[in-house]
Enzyme design. Structure first.
Site, short mmCIF file in Angstrom:
data_model
loop_
_atom_site.label_atom_id
_atom_site.label_comp_id
_atom_site.label_asym_id
_atom_site.label_seq_id
_atom_site.Cartn_x
_atom_site.Cartn_y
_atom_site.Cartn_z
N ASP A 59 -10.20 0.64 1.11
CA ASP A 59 -10.17 2.12 1.45
C ASP A 59 -11.44 2.71 1.19
O ASP A 59 -12.11 1.41 0.49
CB ASP A 59 -9.20 3.05 0.59
CG ASP A 59 -8.01 2.77 1.14
OD1 ASP A 59 -7.42 3.15 2.31
OD2 ASP A 59 -6.62 2.58 0.51
N ARG A 109 -7.18 -6.15 14.80
CA ARG A 109 -6.53 -5.80 14.76
C ARG A 109 -7.39 -3.91 15.29
O ARG A 109 -8.07 -3.92 14.75
CB ARG A 109 -5.13 -4.72 14.14
CG ARG A 109 -4.00 -5.56 14.03
CD ARG A 109 -3.15 -6.03 15.12
NE ARG A 109 -2.55 -5.00 16.03
CZ ARG A 109 -1.70 -5.72 17.27
NH1 ARG A 109 -2.02 -6.45 17.85
NH2 ARG A 109 -1.11 -4.53 17.35
N ARG A 165 1.54 6.81 16.07
CA ARG A 165 1.27 8.14 15.13
C ARG A 165 0.62 8.73 15.65
O ARG A 165 -0.20 8.37 17.35
CB ARG A 165 1.09 8.17 13.87
CG ARG A 165 -0.12 7.09 13.59
CD ARG A 165 -0.56 6.94 12.40
NE ARG A 165 -1.78 5.52 12.04
CZ ARG A 165 -2.21 5.73 10.96
NH1 ARG A 165 -2.01 5.97 9.68
NH2 ARG A 165 -3.32 5.06 11.13
N ARG A 225 0.74 -1.12 0.17
CA ARG A 225 0.17 0.38 0.02
C ARG A 225 0.95 0.95 -0.51
O ARG A 225 0.12 1.87 -0.60
CB ARG A 225 -0.93 0.06 1.15
CG ARG A 225 -1.78 -0.81 0.99
CD ARG A 225 -2.78 -0.34 2.09
NE ARG A 225 -3.23 0.08 3.63
CZ ARG A 225 -3.37 -1.11 4.45
NH1 ARG A 225 -3.25 -2.50 4.45
NH2 ARG A 225 -2.86 -1.19 5.41
N ARG A 272 9.83 5.42 -4.06
CA ARG A 272 10.12 6.23 -4.96
C ARG A 272 11.34 7.25 -4.82
O ARG A 272 11.86 7.40 -4.21
CB ARG A 272 8.80 7.51 -4.71
CG ARG A 272 7.24 7.43 -4.75
CD ARG A 272 6.68 7.94 -5.29
NE ARG A 272 5.55 8.51 -5.79
CZ ARG A 272 4.56 9.05 -3.84
NH1 ARG A 272 5.59 9.42 -3.09
NH2 ARG A 272 3.28 9.18 -4.00
N TYR A 294 -9.09 -5.36 4.00
CA TYR A 294 -8.69 -4.29 3.85
C TYR A 294 -9.37 -3.14 3.33
O TYR A 294 -9.43 -3.52 2.18
CB TYR A 294 -7.55 -3.87 4.40
CG TYR A 294 -7.39 -2.63 5.09
CD1 TYR A 294 -7.55 -1.79 5.93
CD2 TYR A 294 -7.02 -1.56 3.93
CE1 TYR A 294 -7.04 -0.73 6.47
CE2 TYR A 294 -6.89 0.18 3.82
CZ TYR A 294 -7.04 0.11 5.00
OH TYR A 294 -7.54 2.01 4.77
N GLU A 330 -2.11 7.88 17.94
CA GLU A 330 -2.68 6.60 18.62
C GLU A 330 -2.17 4.87 18.24
O GLU A 330 -0.62 4.55 18.30
CB GLU A 330 -2.58 6.50 17.00
CG GLU A 330 -3.46 4.99 15.86
CD GLU A 330 -3.49 5.24 14.83
OE1 GLU A 330 -4.25 6.39 13.99
OE2 GLU A 330 -3.20 3.66 13.93
#
Ligand code: FAD
Ligand code: UDP
Length: 389
Positions: free
Chosen positions: A361, A257, A288, A179, A183, A359, A311
Site C-alpha cells: 500500500d 496481474r 468493480r 487485507r 467485523r 503488494y 475495472e
C-alpha cells in the site's frame, strides 16, 4: 539525456517509494538526485489528474485510498498536502441486491435475510467452518472460508477472486484475503487505520511538491534500460522497477496481474451513489466500478455528468503494466533466484512494489522508503558506508 556524472544518486521510478527517497536525500542530505521515470508523468500508480470532460479528479490507475496507523508516515505525507477526512466504504452488487463490504453484521444479516446479533453471526460462521473441516488455512480459499464461512465465501469472494486472479483460489496465498477486515459489528468503514483521508488538492500535487525539493531533477519518458550504459558505476541506484526485468528475465517472468480501465462519462450527476461498487457475480465481466466524484464530497463539482471507470483484470504480458504480484509457488522460487542475483549486484538497492515483488500500500511504500533512507542512504552519504541489500 541527463549528464549522470553530475548526480550523487539515481532513482528509477517516481512512485511513492522513489519520490520519498529522492526528497529525503535532496532535502535532508543536500544530495543531487536524478529521478528517471518511464511514464509521461510522475507519481507511479498513485498518480491522479483532472478529467477534462467533467472537471473531476480521477485516479488514473484506480481509486487510491490513503490510510495508515504509522504516525511517522502520516506526519511525512502531511508535509506535502492537507488531507480530507474521507472514510472509504464499498458497496457490493450481488444478484442485483445491495450489500456492504468489508463483510460485517449488515452483510451477513442481509444475505441470510434476518437480523443477526454478533453472537448469532459468530455461531453461524463457526458452524460452517466446522462443516468445511478447515483447521489450518493454507491458501486463499481456506482462509476465506475460515473467516466468514462457506455461504459468504460463495456469494462475495469466489466469483470476485476468480475474475481478479483467474487462478485457483487454493493456489493463491492466504494473505491476499487478510487485507479485508471481517467485523461482527455494523461498522462499515473499509480500513481500520487511525489516519485516513485523501489529499485535498490531489495526489499529483503531493508528488510535484515532493519532487520540487532543491537538488532533485526529474526526467519523465525516460526508461532506465535505455540510458543505463551511460550511468557511471560508482553512482548508487535505487531501482523501483520490476526485478525480473532488471535481470533480463534470466530466472523467468514473475507472474503479475494487470488491469484495464474503461472510462465513460455518464450523463447524470450521480451514477451509483458511491465511490466504488464491487461486482462479484460471474455474469458481469468487470470486477468493480469507480465513480470518482464521491472521493471528494467537499468539492463543488458540476452536477450534469459524472466520470466512471469499469475495472477489468487479466494476466500481464511483458509490455503491460504489472499491478498485483500473483505469488504462486513458481513465482516465489523465481523471486528467490532474483534476490540472490540482487545481493550480488554492487551499488543498487531494489525496492518498492515492483523491485521487491510485493503488494505494498502507499503508506507501506513510504514507510519502507523512510527505513531504507535511514538504514542505507544516510550511512552511505554521511559516513561513506557501502550500500548492501
Ligand atoms: P509504483 O507506484 O508502481 O512506482 C514505480 C514507478 O517506476 C512507476 O511509475 C514506473 O513507471 C517506474 N518504472 C518502472 N520501470 C522503470 C524503468 N525501467 N525506467 C524508469 N521508470 C520505471 N495503495 C493504497 O495505499 N491504497 C489504495 O487504495 C491502493 N489502491 C491500489 C490500486 C491498484 C490498482 C494498485 C495497482 C495499487 C494500489 N495501491 C494502493 C498501491 C500503491 O499504488 C502502491 O503502494 C504504490 O504504487 C507503491 O509505490 P512504488 O513507488 O513502489 O511503485
Ligand atoms: N475480494 C473479494 N470480494 C470483494 C473484494 C475483495 O473476494 O468484494 C478479495 C479479492 O480476492 C481481492 C482481495 O479480496 O483480491 C483483496 O481485496 P482489496 O479490496 O484489498 O483489493 P484491492 O483494492 O487491492 O484491489
Amino acid at each position: 539525456m541527463p549528464d549522470f556524472s553530475a548526480y550523487d544518486l539515481i532513482v528509477v521510478g517516481s512512485g511513492f517509494f522513489g519520490a520519498t527517497i529522492a526528497e529525503r536525500c535532496a532535502a535532508e542530505l543536500g544530495q543531487r538526485v536524478c529521478v528517471l521515470e518511464r511514464r509521461p508523468h510522475i507519481g507511479g500508480n498513485a498518480w491522479s489528474e483532472v478529467d477534462t470532460a467533467t472537471g473531476i479528479e480521477v485516479h488514473t490507475y484506480g481509486s487510491h485510498l490513503f490510510h495508515t496507523s504509522s504516525q511517522a508516515v502520516w506526519d511525512y505525507v502531511n508535509r506535502f498536502s492537507a488531507f480530507s477526512n474521507y472514510r472509504h466504504r464499498v458497496i457490493v452488487r450481488h444478484l442485483d441486491r445491495f450489500f456492504t463490504m468489508p463483510m460485517n453484521l449488515g452483510t451477513l444479516s442481509t444475505l441470510f435475510g434476518r437480523f443477526l446479533s454478533p453472537d448469532e453471526a459468530r455461531a453461524l460462521i463457526a458452524k460452517e467452518v466446522a462443516v468445511s473441516g478447515i483447521v489450518n488455512p493454507a491458501n486463499l480459499e481456506e482462509k476465506a472460508i475460515s473467516l466468514v464461512g462457506r455461504t459468504m465465501y460463495e456469494a462475495f469472494i469466489k466469483g470476485y477472486t476468480a475474475k481478479q486472479w483467474q487462478t485457483d483460489p487454493r493456489e493463491l496465498p492466504a494473505d491476499i484475503i487478510s487485507r479485508l477486515p471481517v467485523r461482527l459489528t455494523f461498522e462499515d468503514s473499509y480500513f481500520d487505520d487511525r489516519h485516513q483521508g485523501l489529499p485535498l488538492t490531489g495526489y499529483g500535487e503531493i508528488f510535484r511538491r515532493m519532487l520540487a525539493a532543491g537538488g532533485v531533477s526529474v526526467h519523465t519518458g525516460v526508461d532506465y534500460f535505455h540510458v543505463r550504459a551511460n550511468i557511471p558505476a560508482n553512482i548508487p541506484v535505487v531501482y523501483t522497477g520490476p526485478i525480473d526485468r532488471y535481470f533480463d528475465f534470466r530466472a523467468g517472468e514473475l507472474g503479475w496481474r494487470t488491469l484495464d480501465f474503461e472510462r465513460e462519462v455518464m450523463p447524470v450527476g450521480d451514477f451509483q451513489g458511491a465511490s466504488v461498487v464491487n461486482y462479484p457475480d460471474p455474469d458481469v465481466e468487470f470486477t468493480r466500478i469507480h465513480e470518482f466524484r464521491h472521493l471528494h464530497p467537499e468539492r463543488d463539482y458540476q452536477r450534469e455528468k459524472s466520470v466512471i471507470f469499469r475495472e477489468y483484470s487479466r494476466f500481464a504480458r511483458q509490455h503491460d503494466e504489472p499491478y498485483y504480484p500473483i505469488n504462486r509457488t513458481a513465482d516465489k522460487a523465481g523471486y528467490d533466484d532474483y534476490r540472490t542475483m540482487a545481493e550480488a549486484e554492487q551499488n543498487v538497492i531494489f525496492a518498492g512494489r515492483l523491485g521487491t515483488y510485493r503488494y505494498l500500500d502507499m503508506h507501506q511504500a513510504i514507510g519502507a522508503a523512510l527505513r531504507v533512507y535511514e538504514a542505507q542512504l544516510v550511512p552511505y552519504f554521511r559516513d561513506g558506508r557501502p550500500i548492501k541489500q
